[in-house]
Design an enzyme around this catalytic site. Structure first.
Site, PDB file in Angstrom:
ATOM      1  N   MET A   1     -50.750  32.748  44.499  1.00  0.00           N
ATOM      2  CA  MET A   1     -49.599  33.648  44.704  1.00  0.00           C
ATOM      3  C   MET A   1     -48.297  32.861  44.865  1.00  0.00           C
ATOM      4  SD  MET A   1     -51.533  36.351  47.250  1.00  0.00           S
ATOM      5  CE  MET A   1     -52.454  35.045  48.100  1.00  0.00           C
ATOM      6  N   LYS A  27     -54.612  46.236  45.039  1.00  0.00           N
ATOM      7  CA  LYS A  27     -54.000  45.210  45.879  1.00  0.00           C
ATOM      8  C   LYS A  27     -53.606  44.075  44.958  1.00  0.00           C
ATOM      9  CE  LYS A  27     -54.059  45.357  49.874  1.00  0.00           C
ATOM     10  NZ  LYS A  27     -53.086  45.942  50.814  1.00  0.00           N
ATOM     11  N   ASP A  70     -60.624  46.545  44.119  1.00  0.00           N
ATOM     12  CA  ASP A  70     -59.279  45.971  44.056  1.00  0.00           C
ATOM     13  C   ASP A  70     -58.756  45.945  42.625  1.00  0.00           C
ATOM     14  OD1 ASP A  70     -58.613  45.577  46.660  1.00  0.00           O
ATOM     15  OD2 ASP A  70     -59.017  43.421  46.704  1.00  0.00           O
TER      16      ASP A  70
END
Length: 263
Positions: free
Chosen positions: A181, A64, A42
């Site tokens: 996030m 990602k 990732d």
């Protein structure tokens, strides 16, 4: 003469690379990476971690990362299945922990449906590393009876979290909130949380937790969005919200050097 045919299932190992600091890898993670012939990596995984891979291993970067162009999840899953069925020792290397906002559950379901066995190696999740870097716990007998890990990024077409309801629950149950996030929707998150939590609730915003480039700001819920923008903090950042931050020194000064843990 008797002959035997191997009935071992093709296999993939999902490995948590932790929050960034290579020294936070588990021994089990290091062993899995070293034995892999294919490593799917990732975007947020520290490149230094790949030093544990065999020189003969094929390293495939499958980015990602929130807010950036990403490799389609279906393509990653197809690559894992094909490599495993071809007899490769496959490691899917993910930032943090595979089962905390790492799509590990989706990948396990897909792999098992394709007849591929799955092993999972846990990693330290960024929310825990962020709090620890400030010498702050996520739970505390006086200040927090539990902790909620939650994403600020809603799936397309999903209404997302009811932040007001979560705030009321956190206030009544004395919970620490750890938001992943949440940078792009911080104003929305703040407005919802203020409907159930006091404006003075302490907040820490931690960017790039555990890395040498780590920065953080401490503030209050009322000033959370303003502080993030004023201090130019961006992704990847974790928001830690709750009274476990009460003891963090100089709370009213928005930027302080992150405290480092030493062996």
């Amino acid at each position: 003469m008797n002959t035997t045919t191997s009935t071992a299932l093709p296999r993939v190992t999902l490995v948590g690379a932790g929050p960034g600091d290579p020294e936070l890898l588990t021994l089990k993670a290091v062993k899995a990476i070293a034995s892999a012939t294919v490593v799917l990596v990732d975007d947020l995984v520290n490149e230094a971690i790949l030093a544990h891979a065999s020189p003969q291993a094929r390293i495939v970067h499958v980015g990602k990362r929130g807010g950036c162009q990403s490799t389609p999840q279906a393509f990653i899953e197809k690559m894992m299945v094909q490599a495993a069925q071809a007899g490769e020792r496959v490691v899917r290397l993910k930032g943090g922990d595979p089962f905390i906002f790492g799509r590990g559950g989706e990948e396990v379901e897909h792999l098992q449906a394709a007849g591929v066995a799955v092993d999972v190696v846990n990693g330290i999740t960024a929310g825990l590393a962020a709090a620890t870097s400030l010498n702050v716990p996520l739970t505390h007998r006086e200040h927090a009876h539990g902790v909620v890990f939650i994403t600020g990024h809603a799936k397309p077409g999903d209404a997302g979290t009811d932040w007001a309801a979560l705030a009321h629950c956190a206030q009544q149950a004395k919970l620490t909130l750890v938001v992943y996030m949440g940078v792009s929707s911080i104003e929305h998150i703040q407005a919802g949380l203020l409907q159930g939590l006091p404006a003075r609730t302490p907040v820490a915003i931690v960017q790039r937790a555990s890395l040498p480039q780590q920065r953080h700001a401490t503030t209050t819920l009322a000033d959370m969005a303003h502080t993030l923008h004023a201090q130019h903090l961006g992704s990847p950042s974790v928001l830690v919200i709750g009274d476990v931050l009460q003891g963090l020194a100089q709370l009213d000064q928005p930027t302080q050097p992150a405290l480092r843990r030493t062996a």
